[in-house]
Write an enzyme that holds these catalytic residues in place. Structure first.
Site, PDB file in Angstrom:
ATOM      1  N   HIS A  81       0.829  -1.210   0.000  1.00  0.00           N
ATOM      2  CA  HIS A  81       0.000   0.000   0.000  1.00  0.00           C
ATOM      3  C   HIS A  81       0.862   1.258   0.000  1.00  0.00           C
ATOM      4  O   HIS A  81       0.541   2.250  -0.665  1.00  0.00           O
ATOM      5  CB  HIS A  81      -0.931  -0.010   1.212  1.00  0.00           C
ATOM      6  CG  HIS A  81      -1.617   1.298   1.441  1.00  0.00           C
ATOM      7  ND1 HIS A  81      -1.290   2.135   2.483  1.00  0.00           N
ATOM      8  CD2 HIS A  81      -2.591   1.929   0.747  1.00  0.00           C
ATOM      9  CE1 HIS A  81      -2.047   3.216   2.429  1.00  0.00           C
ATOM     10  NE2 HIS A  81      -2.836   3.128   1.377  1.00  0.00           N
ATOM     11  N   GLU A  84       2.028   1.869  -3.414  1.00  0.00           N
ATOM     12  CA  GLU A  84       0.926   2.411  -4.234  1.00  0.00           C
ATOM     13  C   GLU A  84       0.931   3.934  -4.189  1.00  0.00           C
ATOM     14  O   GLU A  84       0.782   4.607  -5.217  1.00  0.00           O
ATOM     15  CB  GLU A  84      -0.403   1.859  -3.731  1.00  0.00           C
ATOM     16  CG  GLU A  84      -1.626   2.413  -4.458  1.00  0.00           C
ATOM     17  CD  GLU A  84      -2.842   2.484  -3.560  1.00  0.00           C
ATOM     18  OE1 GLU A  84      -3.487   3.561  -3.522  1.00  0.00           O
ATOM     19  OE2 GLU A  84      -3.146   1.477  -2.897  1.00  0.00           O
ATOM     20  N   GLU A 161      -3.346   8.337   7.409  1.00  0.00           N
ATOM     21  CA  GLU A 161      -4.442   7.577   6.819  1.00  0.00           C
ATOM     22  C   GLU A 161      -4.869   6.439   7.743  1.00  0.00           C
ATOM     23  O   GLU A 161      -6.056   6.184   7.923  1.00  0.00           O
ATOM     24  CB  GLU A 161      -4.012   7.036   5.464  1.00  0.00           C
ATOM     25  CG  GLU A 161      -5.109   6.315   4.691  1.00  0.00           C
ATOM     26  CD  GLU A 161      -4.641   5.858   3.326  1.00  0.00           C
ATOM     27  OE1 GLU A 161      -5.407   5.141   2.665  1.00  0.00           O
ATOM     28  OE2 GLU A 161      -3.516   6.209   2.921  1.00  0.00           O
TER      29      GLU A 161
END
Length: 459
Positions: A81, A84, A161
Protein backbone atom coordinates in the site's frame (compact mmCIF):
# COMPACT_ATOMS: atom_id res chain seq x y z
CA UNK A 1 -7.74 8.26 -1.08
CA UNK A 2 -5.54 5.53 -2.48
CA UNK A 3 -6.34 2.72 -0.05
CA UNK A 4 -8.72 -0.18 -0.13
CA UNK A 5 -10.12 -2.01 2.85
CA UNK A 6 -10.99 -2.43 -0.20
CA UNK A 7 -5.03 3.15 -4.51
CA UNK A 8 15.65 4.92 -16.60
CA UNK A 9 15.13 4.09 -20.17
CA UNK A 10 13.48 0.81 -21.02
CA UNK A 11 15.55 -2.00 -22.45
CA UNK A 12 15.62 -1.99 -26.27
CA UNK A 13 14.76 -5.20 -28.11
CA UNK A 14 16.16 -5.89 -31.56
CA UNK A 15 13.65 -4.56 -34.05
CA UNK A 16 13.31 -7.59 -36.26
CA UNK A 17 12.88 -10.06 -33.40
CA UNK A 18 10.43 -7.78 -31.64
CA UNK A 19 8.37 -7.36 -34.79
CA UNK A 20 8.10 -11.11 -35.37
CA UNK A 21 7.23 -11.79 -31.74
CA UNK A 22 4.58 -9.08 -31.59
CA UNK A 23 2.96 -10.45 -34.71
CA UNK A 24 2.37 -13.67 -32.78
CA UNK A 25 0.56 -11.82 -29.97
CA UNK A 26 -2.80 -12.09 -31.71
CA UNK A 27 -5.97 -11.42 -29.68
CA UNK A 28 -8.04 -14.37 -28.50
CA UNK A 29 -11.74 -13.40 -28.37
CA UNK A 30 -13.62 -14.77 -25.40
CA UNK A 31 -16.41 -17.25 -26.09
CA UNK A 32 -18.65 -16.21 -23.18
CA UNK A 33 -21.08 -13.36 -23.29
CA UNK A 34 -21.24 -11.18 -20.19
CA UNK A 35 -19.48 -8.55 -22.26
CA UNK A 36 -17.28 -8.51 -25.33
CA UNK A 37 -13.65 -9.08 -24.33
CA UNK A 38 -10.43 -9.98 -26.13
CA UNK A 39 -7.14 -11.12 -24.64
CA UNK A 40 -3.57 -11.28 -25.92
CA UNK A 41 -0.12 -11.50 -24.36
CA UNK A 42 2.97 -9.50 -25.29
CA UNK A 43 6.31 -11.32 -25.61
CA UNK A 44 7.48 -9.84 -22.32
CA UNK A 45 4.59 -11.55 -20.54
CA UNK A 46 2.19 -8.64 -20.15
CA UNK A 47 -1.38 -9.93 -20.29
CA UNK A 48 -3.67 -7.49 -22.13
CA UNK A 49 -7.47 -7.53 -22.14
CA UNK A 50 -9.64 -5.22 -24.23
CA UNK A 51 -13.32 -4.66 -23.36
CA UNK A 52 -14.89 -2.51 -26.11
CA UNK A 53 -17.91 -0.41 -25.16
CA UNK A 54 -18.88 2.34 -27.59
CA UNK A 55 -21.69 3.98 -25.60
CA UNK A 56 -19.58 7.10 -24.96
CA UNK A 57 -16.21 8.45 -26.15
CA UNK A 58 -14.49 7.48 -22.92
CA UNK A 59 -11.81 4.92 -22.05
CA UNK A 60 -10.89 3.27 -18.76
CA UNK A 61 -7.43 1.81 -18.30
CA UNK A 62 -6.30 -0.37 -15.40
CA UNK A 63 -2.99 -2.03 -14.65
CA UNK A 64 -3.15 -4.76 -12.04
CA UNK A 65 0.01 -6.03 -10.40
CA UNK A 66 -0.16 -9.54 -8.96
CA UNK A 67 1.12 -8.37 -5.60
CA UNK A 68 -0.65 -7.11 -2.51
CA UNK A 69 -0.28 -6.77 1.22
CA UNK A 70 -0.04 -10.54 1.75
CA UNK A 71 3.09 -10.60 -0.42
CA UNK A 72 5.11 -8.34 1.87
CA UNK A 73 8.01 -9.65 3.90
CA UNK A 74 7.50 -10.21 7.65
CA UNK A 75 7.15 -6.85 9.32
CA UNK A 76 6.55 -5.16 5.95
CA UNK A 77 3.07 -6.37 4.93
CA UNK A 78 1.79 -2.81 4.43
CA UNK A 79 4.60 -1.96 2.03
CA UNK A 80 2.38 -2.80 -0.97
CA UNK A 81 0.00 0.00 0.00
CA UNK A 82 2.89 2.36 0.74
CA UNK A 83 4.33 1.72 -2.72
CA UNK A 84 0.93 2.41 -4.23
CA UNK A 85 1.20 5.96 -2.87
CA UNK A 86 4.79 6.31 -4.05
CA UNK A 87 3.93 5.30 -7.62
CA UNK A 88 2.54 8.83 -8.07
CA UNK A 89 5.88 10.43 -7.11
CA UNK A 90 7.48 10.57 -10.52
CA UNK A 91 10.07 9.15 -12.91
CA UNK A 92 12.92 10.61 -14.93
CA UNK A 93 10.38 12.22 -17.26
CA UNK A 94 7.48 12.86 -14.84
CA UNK A 95 7.78 15.15 -11.83
CA UNK A 96 6.15 14.09 -8.56
CA UNK A 97 2.39 14.43 -8.93
CA UNK A 98 2.59 15.17 -12.66
CA UNK A 99 0.93 11.87 -13.59
CA UNK A 100 -2.32 12.92 -11.93
CA UNK A 101 -2.04 16.55 -13.01
CA UNK A 102 -1.75 15.56 -16.69
CA UNK A 103 -4.94 13.51 -16.40
CA UNK A 104 -6.81 16.09 -14.35
CA UNK A 105 -6.20 18.95 -16.76
CA UNK A 106 -7.66 16.81 -19.55
CA UNK A 107 -10.85 16.24 -17.59
CA UNK A 108 -9.99 12.70 -16.53
CA UNK A 109 -9.60 10.98 -13.19
CA UNK A 110 -7.13 8.51 -11.76
CA UNK A 111 -6.65 6.53 -8.59
CA UNK A 112 -5.43 3.20 -7.26
CA UNK A 113 -6.21 0.59 -4.65
CA UNK A 114 -4.39 -2.13 -2.76
CA UNK A 115 -5.84 -5.36 -1.41
CA UNK A 116 -4.25 -8.45 0.08
CA UNK A 117 -3.58 -9.95 -3.36
CA UNK A 118 -3.42 -7.22 -5.97
CA UNK A 119 -2.60 -3.56 -6.54
CA UNK A 120 -4.55 -1.78 -9.29
CA UNK A 121 -3.87 1.63 -10.90
CA UNK A 122 -6.67 3.04 -13.04
CA UNK A 123 -7.63 6.06 -15.12
CA UNK A 124 -10.78 7.26 -16.88
CA UNK A 125 -10.40 9.84 -19.64
CA UNK A 126 -11.59 10.89 -23.10
CA UNK A 127 -10.51 8.31 -25.67
CA UNK A 128 -8.14 10.65 -27.54
CA UNK A 129 -5.89 10.69 -24.45
CA UNK A 130 -5.48 6.92 -24.11
CA UNK A 131 -1.99 7.06 -25.63
CA UNK A 132 -0.86 9.55 -23.01
CA UNK A 133 -2.09 7.54 -20.03
CA UNK A 134 -0.66 4.32 -21.45
CA UNK A 135 2.70 5.99 -22.05
CA UNK A 136 2.81 7.33 -18.48
CA UNK A 137 1.68 4.02 -16.96
CA UNK A 138 4.34 2.09 -18.87
CA UNK A 139 6.95 4.64 -17.80
CA UNK A 140 6.30 4.22 -14.08
CA UNK A 141 6.16 0.44 -14.36
CA UNK A 142 9.98 0.38 -14.62
CA UNK A 143 11.26 3.94 -14.13
CA UNK A 144 9.99 4.98 -10.69
CA UNK A 145 12.49 7.25 -8.94
CA UNK A 146 12.45 7.43 -5.13
CA UNK A 147 14.60 9.25 -2.58
CA UNK A 148 14.27 9.74 1.17
CA UNK A 149 13.12 13.31 0.51
CA UNK A 150 10.14 11.90 -1.40
CA UNK A 151 9.46 8.75 0.59
CA UNK A 152 9.64 9.86 4.22
CA UNK A 153 6.97 12.61 3.99
CA UNK A 154 4.66 10.11 2.28
CA UNK A 155 5.21 7.74 5.18
CA UNK A 156 3.65 10.40 7.39
CA UNK A 157 0.69 10.47 4.98
CA UNK A 158 -0.04 6.75 5.32
CA UNK A 159 0.33 6.98 9.10
CA UNK A 160 -2.30 9.72 9.09
CA UNK A 161 -4.44 7.58 6.82
CA UNK A 162 -4.23 4.70 9.27
CA UNK A 163 -5.31 7.02 12.05
CA UNK A 164 -8.34 8.25 10.12
CA UNK A 165 -9.48 4.89 8.73
CA UNK A 166 -8.52 2.45 11.48
CA UNK A 167 -7.25 3.84 14.76
CA UNK A 168 -10.06 6.40 15.13
CA UNK A 169 -12.78 4.17 13.66
CA UNK A 170 -14.16 1.51 16.03
CA UNK A 171 -15.48 -0.49 13.08
CA UNK A 172 -12.07 -0.49 11.45
CA UNK A 173 -10.42 -1.70 14.64
CA UNK A 174 -13.00 -4.47 15.02
CA UNK A 175 -12.38 -5.54 11.43
CA UNK A 176 -8.66 -5.83 12.13
CA UNK A 177 -9.35 -7.87 15.26
CA UNK A 178 -11.68 -10.24 13.39
CA UNK A 179 -9.13 -10.79 10.60
CA UNK A 180 -6.30 -11.37 13.07
CA UNK A 181 -8.44 -13.98 14.82
CA UNK A 182 -9.96 -15.69 11.77
CA UNK A 183 -6.59 -16.42 10.14
CA UNK A 184 -4.22 -18.16 12.53
CA UNK A 185 -1.16 -18.25 10.28
CA UNK A 186 -1.91 -16.90 6.81
CA UNK A 187 -0.86 -13.27 6.09
CA UNK A 188 -4.49 -12.33 5.46
CA UNK A 189 -4.53 -11.87 9.23
CA UNK A 190 -2.41 -8.73 8.80
CA UNK A 191 -3.93 -5.36 7.81
CA UNK A 192 -3.52 -4.15 4.24
CA UNK A 193 -2.31 -0.76 5.42
CA UNK A 194 0.07 -2.28 7.96
CA UNK A 195 0.53 -2.08 11.72
CA UNK A 196 1.44 1.40 12.92
CA UNK A 197 4.65 0.36 14.73
CA UNK A 198 5.90 -1.27 11.54
CA UNK A 199 4.78 1.52 9.22
CA UNK A 200 6.84 3.99 11.25
CA UNK A 201 10.00 2.13 10.17
CA UNK A 202 9.32 1.76 6.43
CA UNK A 203 12.27 2.95 4.36
CA UNK A 204 12.99 3.94 0.78
CA UNK A 205 14.86 0.67 0.38
CA UNK A 206 11.81 -1.31 1.54
CA UNK A 207 9.61 0.32 -1.10
CA UNK A 208 12.17 -0.11 -3.88
CA UNK A 209 12.74 -3.78 -2.99
CA UNK A 210 9.02 -4.53 -3.32
CA UNK A 211 8.85 -2.51 -6.55
CA UNK A 212 11.79 -4.32 -8.14
CA UNK A 213 10.46 -7.72 -7.09
CA UNK A 214 6.87 -7.42 -8.28
CA UNK A 215 6.48 -4.55 -10.76
CA UNK A 216 7.20 -5.87 -14.24
CA UNK A 217 5.20 -6.75 -17.38
CA UNK A 218 5.24 -10.49 -16.68
CA UNK A 219 3.59 -9.91 -13.28
CA UNK A 220 0.94 -7.47 -14.51
CA UNK A 221 -2.34 -7.29 -16.40
CA UNK A 222 -3.34 -4.33 -18.60
CA UNK A 223 -7.09 -3.91 -19.11
CA UNK A 224 -8.54 -1.23 -21.38
CA UNK A 225 -12.27 -0.70 -21.82
CA UNK A 226 -14.54 1.80 -23.47
CA UNK A 227 -14.56 3.38 -26.93
CA UNK A 228 -11.57 1.44 -28.28
CA UNK A 229 -10.79 -1.33 -30.71
CA UNK A 230 -8.56 -4.33 -30.10
CA UNK A 231 -6.24 -3.18 -32.88
CA UNK A 232 -5.80 0.31 -31.40
CA UNK A 233 -5.02 -1.03 -27.94
CA UNK A 234 -2.62 -3.62 -29.30
CA UNK A 235 -0.65 -1.00 -31.23
CA UNK A 236 -0.32 1.25 -28.18
CA UNK A 237 0.51 -1.64 -25.86
CA UNK A 238 3.20 -2.87 -28.24
CA UNK A 239 4.61 0.65 -28.55
CA UNK A 240 4.80 1.53 -24.85
CA UNK A 241 4.76 -1.72 -22.87
CA UNK A 242 6.30 -3.99 -25.51
CA UNK A 243 9.92 -2.75 -25.15
CA UNK A 244 9.94 -3.12 -21.34
CA UNK A 245 12.05 -5.94 -19.90
CA UNK A 246 10.07 -9.02 -18.86
CA UNK A 247 11.31 -9.06 -15.30
CA UNK A 248 12.10 -12.01 -13.05
CA UNK A 249 9.57 -14.78 -12.56
CA UNK A 250 7.47 -14.18 -9.45
CA UNK A 251 6.23 -16.86 -7.08
CA UNK A 252 3.83 -16.05 -4.28
CA UNK A 253 5.44 -17.35 -1.07
CA UNK A 254 2.90 -17.45 1.73
CA UNK A 255 2.33 -19.32 4.96
CA UNK A 256 -0.48 -21.87 4.88
CA UNK A 257 -3.50 -21.79 7.16
CA UNK A 258 -3.89 -24.77 9.53
CA UNK A 259 -7.32 -26.37 10.12
CA UNK A 260 -9.24 -24.31 12.72
CA UNK A 261 -9.74 -26.00 16.07
CA UNK A 262 -12.36 -23.91 17.89
CA UNK A 263 -14.86 -21.08 17.38
CA UNK A 264 -13.51 -17.70 18.39
CA UNK A 265 -15.03 -14.42 19.56
CA UNK A 266 -13.76 -10.88 19.75
CA UNK A 267 -15.52 -7.87 21.24
CA UNK A 268 -14.70 -4.18 21.12
CA UNK A 269 -16.33 -1.46 23.23
CA UNK A 270 -15.95 2.22 22.42
CA UNK A 271 -17.64 5.37 23.70
CA UNK A 272 -18.16 6.54 20.10
CA UNK A 273 -20.36 3.55 19.26
CA UNK A 274 -24.07 4.38 19.22
CA UNK A 275 -25.42 1.21 17.62
CA UNK A 276 -24.16 -2.29 18.44
CA UNK A 277 -22.94 -4.27 15.47
CA UNK A 278 -22.17 -7.92 14.78
CA UNK A 279 -20.02 -9.61 12.17
CA UNK A 280 -19.60 -13.37 11.77
CA UNK A 281 -16.93 -14.69 9.39
CA UNK A 282 -16.40 -18.26 8.21
CA UNK A 283 -13.37 -19.53 6.32
CA UNK A 284 -14.49 -20.77 2.91
CA UNK A 285 -13.02 -22.09 -0.33
CA UNK A 286 -12.24 -19.50 -2.97
CA UNK A 287 -13.10 -19.67 -6.67
CA UNK A 288 -9.63 -20.97 -7.49
CA UNK A 289 -9.55 -23.96 -5.16
CA UNK A 290 -13.23 -24.76 -4.65
CA UNK A 291 -14.39 -28.23 -5.63
CA UNK A 292 -16.78 -28.20 -8.57
CA UNK A 293 -19.18 -25.26 -8.36
CA UNK A 294 -18.88 -24.89 -4.56
CA UNK A 295 -17.95 -21.22 -4.80
CA UNK A 296 -20.92 -20.42 -7.02
CA UNK A 297 -23.22 -22.35 -4.68
CA UNK A 298 -22.06 -20.11 -1.81
CA UNK A 299 -22.85 -17.05 -3.93
CA UNK A 300 -26.39 -18.39 -4.45
CA UNK A 301 -26.68 -19.18 -0.74
CA UNK A 302 -25.82 -15.59 0.19
CA UNK A 303 -28.49 -14.34 -2.22
CA UNK A 304 -31.05 -16.70 -0.69
CA UNK A 305 -30.24 -15.50 2.83
CA UNK A 306 -30.08 -11.74 2.33
CA UNK A 307 -30.91 -10.95 -1.30
CA UNK A 308 -33.09 -7.90 -0.77
CA UNK A 309 -36.57 -8.25 0.70
CA UNK A 310 -36.75 -11.83 -0.60
CA UNK A 311 -33.84 -13.02 1.52
CA UNK A 312 -34.62 -15.35 4.41
CA UNK A 313 -32.72 -13.38 7.02
CA UNK A 314 -33.91 -10.00 5.79
CA UNK A 315 -37.53 -11.10 5.65
CA UNK A 316 -37.41 -12.73 9.08
CA UNK A 317 -35.38 -10.17 11.04
CA UNK A 318 -36.10 -6.84 9.37
CA UNK A 319 -39.68 -7.29 8.13
CA UNK A 320 -41.35 -9.88 10.37
CA UNK A 321 -39.57 -9.67 13.73
CA UNK A 322 -38.38 -6.09 13.25
CA UNK A 323 -35.47 -7.05 15.48
CA UNK A 324 -32.77 -5.82 13.12
CA UNK A 325 -32.20 -2.49 11.48
CA UNK A 326 -30.03 -4.19 8.87
CA UNK A 327 -28.77 -7.68 8.12
CA UNK A 328 -26.59 -8.86 5.27
CA UNK A 329 -24.35 -11.70 4.17
CA UNK A 330 -21.74 -12.12 1.49
CA UNK A 331 -19.47 -14.72 -0.02
CA UNK A 332 -16.05 -13.47 -1.07
CA UNK A 333 -14.47 -16.06 -3.33
CA UNK A 334 -12.03 -13.68 -4.97
CA UNK A 335 -8.95 -13.86 -2.72
CA UNK A 336 -5.99 -15.77 -4.12
CA UNK A 337 -5.64 -18.26 -1.25
CA UNK A 338 -8.72 -18.39 1.00
CA UNK A 339 -12.32 -17.24 0.64
CA UNK A 340 -14.74 -16.28 3.39
CA UNK A 341 -18.45 -16.07 4.07
CA UNK A 342 -19.62 -13.14 6.21
CA UNK A 343 -22.74 -12.14 8.11
CA UNK A 344 -23.42 -8.59 9.29
CA UNK A 345 -26.25 -7.38 11.52
CA UNK A 346 -27.32 -4.28 13.45
CA UNK A 347 -30.25 -4.48 15.90
CA UNK A 348 -32.91 -1.81 15.99
CA UNK A 349 -32.37 1.07 18.40
CA UNK A 350 -32.51 -0.39 21.87
CA UNK A 351 -32.62 -3.91 20.47
CA UNK A 352 -30.81 -6.99 21.69
CA UNK A 353 -27.62 -7.92 19.84
CA UNK A 354 -27.67 -11.41 21.39
CA UNK A 355 -31.16 -12.02 20.00
CA UNK A 356 -29.99 -10.97 16.54
CA UNK A 357 -27.09 -13.40 16.72
CA UNK A 358 -29.39 -16.20 17.88
CA UNK A 359 -31.67 -15.65 14.91
CA UNK A 360 -28.73 -15.86 12.51
CA UNK A 361 -27.77 -19.13 14.20
CA UNK A 362 -31.35 -20.43 13.81
CA UNK A 363 -31.39 -19.60 10.12
CA UNK A 364 -28.03 -21.31 9.58
CA UNK A 365 -29.31 -24.36 11.45
CA UNK A 366 -32.45 -24.40 9.28
CA UNK A 367 -30.35 -24.43 6.11
CA UNK A 368 -28.21 -27.27 7.43
CA UNK A 369 -31.25 -29.29 8.52
CA UNK A 370 -33.68 -28.76 5.64
CA UNK A 371 -31.60 -27.22 2.87
CA UNK A 372 -33.06 -24.68 0.47
CA UNK A 373 -35.88 -25.07 -2.02
CA UNK A 374 -35.58 -25.37 -5.77
CA UNK A 375 -37.68 -22.23 -6.09
CA UNK A 376 -35.37 -20.23 -3.80
CA UNK A 377 -32.41 -21.34 -5.88
CA UNK A 378 -34.14 -20.47 -9.15
CA UNK A 379 -35.13 -17.00 -7.89
CA UNK A 380 -31.65 -16.29 -6.51
CA UNK A 381 -29.97 -17.36 -9.74
CA UNK A 382 -32.27 -15.17 -11.80
CA UNK A 383 -31.47 -12.09 -9.66
CA UNK A 384 -27.74 -12.77 -9.84
CA UNK A 385 -27.76 -13.31 -13.59
CA UNK A 386 -29.74 -10.12 -14.16
CA UNK A 387 -27.09 -8.19 -12.22
CA UNK A 388 -24.40 -9.72 -14.44
CA UNK A 389 -26.21 -8.66 -17.59
CA UNK A 390 -26.47 -5.09 -16.29
CA UNK A 391 -22.67 -5.00 -16.03
CA UNK A 392 -22.52 -4.74 -19.83
CA UNK A 393 -23.77 -1.16 -19.71
CA UNK A 394 -20.88 0.03 -17.56
CA UNK A 395 -17.57 1.14 -19.03
CA UNK A 396 -15.55 0.86 -15.81
CA UNK A 397 -17.30 -2.10 -14.17
CA UNK A 398 -16.01 -4.83 -16.51
CA UNK A 399 -12.52 -3.28 -16.51
CA UNK A 400 -12.26 -3.43 -12.72
CA UNK A 401 -13.83 -6.88 -12.64
CA UNK A 402 -11.32 -8.30 -15.11
CA UNK A 403 -8.29 -6.50 -13.64
CA UNK A 404 -9.07 -7.65 -10.11
CA UNK A 405 -9.85 -11.24 -11.08
CA UNK A 406 -6.82 -11.74 -13.32
CA UNK A 407 -4.60 -10.02 -10.79
CA UNK A 408 -5.74 -12.62 -8.26
CA UNK A 409 -4.89 -15.57 -10.45
CA UNK A 410 -8.18 -16.25 -12.21
CA UNK A 411 -8.73 -16.19 -15.96
CA UNK A 412 -10.85 -14.21 -18.36
CA UNK A 413 -12.75 -17.42 -19.11
CA UNK A 414 -13.61 -17.69 -15.40
CA UNK A 415 -14.99 -14.17 -15.36
CA UNK A 416 -17.01 -14.63 -18.52
CA UNK A 417 -18.41 -18.01 -17.43
CA UNK A 418 -19.82 -16.65 -14.16
CA UNK A 419 -23.51 -16.55 -15.26
CA UNK A 420 -23.26 -20.03 -16.74
CA UNK A 421 -21.75 -21.46 -13.56
CA UNK A 422 -24.30 -19.69 -11.38
CA UNK A 423 -26.99 -21.18 -13.60
CA UNK A 424 -25.69 -24.70 -12.98
CA UNK A 425 -26.09 -24.48 -9.17
CA UNK A 426 -28.70 -26.79 -7.63
CA UNK A 427 -30.36 -26.92 -4.21
CA UNK A 428 -28.20 -29.95 -3.40
CA UNK A 429 -25.07 -27.93 -4.27
CA UNK A 430 -26.10 -25.16 -1.89
CA UNK A 431 -26.71 -27.59 0.97
CA UNK A 432 -23.39 -29.35 0.37
CA UNK A 433 -21.48 -26.04 0.36
CA UNK A 434 -23.27 -24.78 3.48
CA UNK A 435 -22.51 -28.03 5.30
CA UNK A 436 -18.87 -27.69 4.40
CA UNK A 437 -18.33 -24.17 5.76
CA UNK A 438 -20.93 -23.61 8.52
CA UNK A 439 -18.96 -25.34 11.27
CA UNK A 440 -18.49 -23.55 14.62
CA UNK A 441 -14.73 -24.09 14.62
CA UNK A 442 -14.58 -22.42 11.21
CA UNK A 443 -15.88 -19.08 12.47
CA UNK A 444 -15.08 -15.88 14.31
CA UNK A 445 -17.84 -13.70 15.75
CA UNK A 446 -17.06 -10.05 16.38
CA UNK A 447 -19.22 -7.56 18.26
CA UNK A 448 -18.95 -3.79 18.43
CA UNK A 449 -20.56 -2.37 21.58
CA UNK A 450 -21.10 1.03 23.21
CA UNK A 451 -18.85 1.54 26.20
CA UNK A 452 -20.81 2.07 29.46
CA UNK A 453 -20.75 5.68 30.60
CA UNK A 454 -18.90 4.98 33.88
CA UNK A 455 -16.27 2.92 32.03
CA UNK A 456 -15.85 5.58 29.33
CA UNK A 457 -15.26 8.22 32.02
CA UNK A 458 -12.30 6.37 33.50
CA UNK A 459 -8.83 7.60 32.42
Amino acid sequence: MRFSITRGPATKVAGLLLGVALALAVPRPSHADIFEAHEFTLPNGLDVVVVPNHLSPVVVQAVAYKAGAADGLPGKNGIAHFLEHLMFKGTDTLAPGQFSREIDKRGGSDNAYTSQDVTVYHQEIAKEHLELVMKMEADRMVNLRLTDAIVLPERDVILQERGERIDNQPGGRLGEAVDATLYLNHPYRLPVIGWRHEMERYTTEDALAFYKRFYSPSNAVLVVGGDVTVEDVRKLAEKYFGPLPKGADVTRERLHEPPPAAPRRVSLSDERVRQPYLVRSYLAPNYRNAKGNEGYALTVLSEILTGGSAGRLYRRMVIEQQSALAVDSGYDGGPYDIGRFNFYATPRQGGDLAAVEQEIDRQIAAVLKDGVTDQEVADAKRRLQISAVKARDSVSGPVFMVADALGKGRTLADVQAWPERIGAVTAADVLAAATQIFKPANSVTGTLLPKPAQEAAQP
